[in-house]
Scaffold this motif. Sequence first.
Motif, PDB file in Angstrom:
ATOM      1  N   ASN A  37       0.837  -1.190   0.000  1.00 32.17           N
ATOM      2  CA  ASN A  37       0.000   0.000   0.000  1.00 32.17           C
ATOM      3  C   ASN A  37       0.871   1.239   0.000  1.00 32.17           C
ATOM      4  OD1 ASN A  37      -2.046   1.870   0.308  1.00 32.17           O
ATOM      5  ND2 ASN A  37      -2.300   1.506   2.490  1.00 32.17           N
ATOM      6  N   ALA A  38       0.664   2.110  -0.970  1.00 34.10           N
ATOM      7  CA  ALA A  38       1.309   3.424  -0.979  1.00 34.10           C
ATOM      8  C   ALA A  38       0.512   4.291  -0.005  1.00 34.10           C
ATOM      9  CB  ALA A  38       1.295   4.011  -2.385  1.00 34.10           C
ATOM     10  N   ALA A  39       0.853   4.158   1.267  1.00 30.15           N
ATOM     11  CA  ALA A  39       0.082   4.751   2.358  1.00 30.15           C
ATOM     12  C   ALA A  39       0.499   6.195   2.622  1.00 30.15           C
ATOM     13  CB  ALA A  39       0.298   3.931   3.632  1.00 30.15           C
ATOM     14  N   ASN A  40      -0.331   6.891   3.390  1.00 29.85           N
ATOM     15  CA  ASN A  40       0.139   8.158   3.946  1.00 29.85           C
ATOM     16  C   ASN A  40       0.609   7.862   5.365  1.00 29.85           C
ATOM     17  OD1 ASN A  40      -2.064   8.657   5.881  1.00 29.85           O
ATOM     18  ND2 ASN A  40      -3.314   9.012   4.070  1.00 29.85           N
ATOM     19  N   SER A  41       1.343   8.781   5.962  1.00 32.58           N
ATOM     20  CA  SER A  41       1.982   8.497   7.243  1.00 32.58           C
ATOM     21  C   SER A  41       0.996   8.220   8.370  1.00 32.58           C
ATOM     22  CB  SER A  41       2.941   9.627   7.624  1.00 32.58           C
ATOM     23  OG  SER A  41       2.211  10.814   7.831  1.00 32.58           O
ATOM     24  N   GLY A  73      -5.800   5.499   6.038  1.00 36.98           N
ATOM     25  CA  GLY A  73      -6.516   5.555   4.769  1.00 36.98           C
ATOM     26  C   GLY A  73      -6.353   6.918   4.124  1.00 36.98           C
ATOM     27  N   GLY A  74      -6.723   7.006   2.881  1.00 42.00           N
ATOM     28  CA  GLY A  74      -6.584   8.265   2.148  1.00 42.00           C
ATOM     29  C   GLY A  74      -7.162   8.090   0.763  1.00 42.00           C
ATOM     30  N   ALA A  88       8.326   0.642   6.283  1.00 40.26           N
ATOM     31  CA  ALA A  88       7.225  -0.248   5.913  1.00 40.26           C
ATOM     32  C   ALA A  88       6.796  -1.064   7.119  1.00 40.26           C
ATOM     33  CB  ALA A  88       7.654  -1.177   4.782  1.00 40.26           C
ATOM     34  N   VAL A  89       5.507  -1.379   7.166  1.00 41.26           N
ATOM     35  CA  VAL A  89       4.929  -2.163   8.252  1.00 41.26           C
ATOM     36  C   VAL A  89       3.762  -2.976   7.698  1.00 41.26           C
ATOM     37  CG1 VAL A  89       3.365  -0.318   8.985  1.00 41.26           C
ATOM     38  CG2 VAL A  89       4.137  -2.003  10.653  1.00 41.26           C
ATOM     39  N   ALA A  90       3.515  -4.147   8.294  1.00 38.08           N
ATOM     40  CA  ALA A  90       2.482  -5.049   7.783  1.00 38.08           C
ATOM     41  C   ALA A  90       1.233  -5.050   8.653  1.00 38.08           C
ATOM     42  CB  ALA A  90       3.029  -6.471   7.699  1.00 38.08           C
ATOM     43  N   HIS A 138       2.315  -1.631   4.323  1.00 37.76           N
ATOM     44  CA  HIS A 138       2.122  -0.196   4.130  1.00 37.76           C
ATOM     45  C   HIS A 138       3.486   0.479   4.091  1.00 37.76           C
ATOM     46  CE1 HIS A 138      -2.143  -0.711   5.350  1.00 37.76           C
ATOM     47  NE2 HIS A 138      -1.629  -1.662   6.095  1.00 37.76           N
ATOM     48  N   THR A 139       3.696   1.334   3.107  1.00 39.63           N
ATOM     49  CA  THR A 139       4.930   2.119   3.029  1.00 39.63           C
ATOM     50  C   THR A 139       4.565   3.533   2.616  1.00 39.63           C
ATOM     51  OG1 THR A 139       7.209   2.164   2.200  1.00 39.63           O
ATOM     52  CG2 THR A 139       5.497   1.527   0.614  1.00 39.63           C
ATOM     53  N   VAL A 140       5.303   4.491   3.146  1.00 37.55           N
ATOM     54  CA  VAL A 140       5.022   5.902   2.868  1.00 37.55           C
ATOM     55  C   VAL A 140       6.079   6.424   1.901  1.00 37.55           C
ATOM     56  CG1 VAL A 140       4.745   8.209   3.858  1.00 37.55           C
ATOM     57  CG2 VAL A 140       4.024   6.182   5.161  1.00 37.55           C
TER      58      VAL A 140
END
Length: 173
Positions: A25-29, A33-34, A70-72, A85-87
């Motif tokens: 996931n190209a996450a936000n910090s 969600g976003g 990154a974190v799962a 998830h990685t920012v």
Amino acid sequence: MSTTQPAIVLVRGDITDQDTDVIVNAANSSLLGGGGVDGAIHRRGGPAILEDCRKLRAGHYGRGLPTGQAVATTAGELAARWVVHTVGPVHSREEDRSALLTSCYRESLRVADELGARSVAFPAISTGIYGWPIADGARIAVETVRATRTAVEEVRFVLFDAAAYAAFQTALA
């Protein structure tokens, strides 16, 4: 851990449709969600992903997930087993942030290895709303996967449109 170079596959489509061990996931910090890929993964994966993200925020990541890390979490209702998830960094013309983008791919593969994952689906991190030029983002993604020691056997780059797909084809060539 056997470490050979993973097979790299390009797919044009929706990352939430991928049946892989891990979807990145190209996450936000905030991890809450976003828009873009992040919103799609949270919507399709259901509330279990958000619940795991809230637990991470309540613990070690109280200030959010730093860029490049990154974190799962669970993958909830997705076909995958986990979401990593990685920012990604916001692109800048004044500052070279390519090491942070490289770190997103490397750290995601490290977490995938810790999970025992054999297949990983990546989006084109930072190339959407974060403004990273797609050709450079594709080059960094492919070079990083090729240079990273991992037990992952297949890396899928799941690309939403024809321009991104073409950029990744060029980077692979």
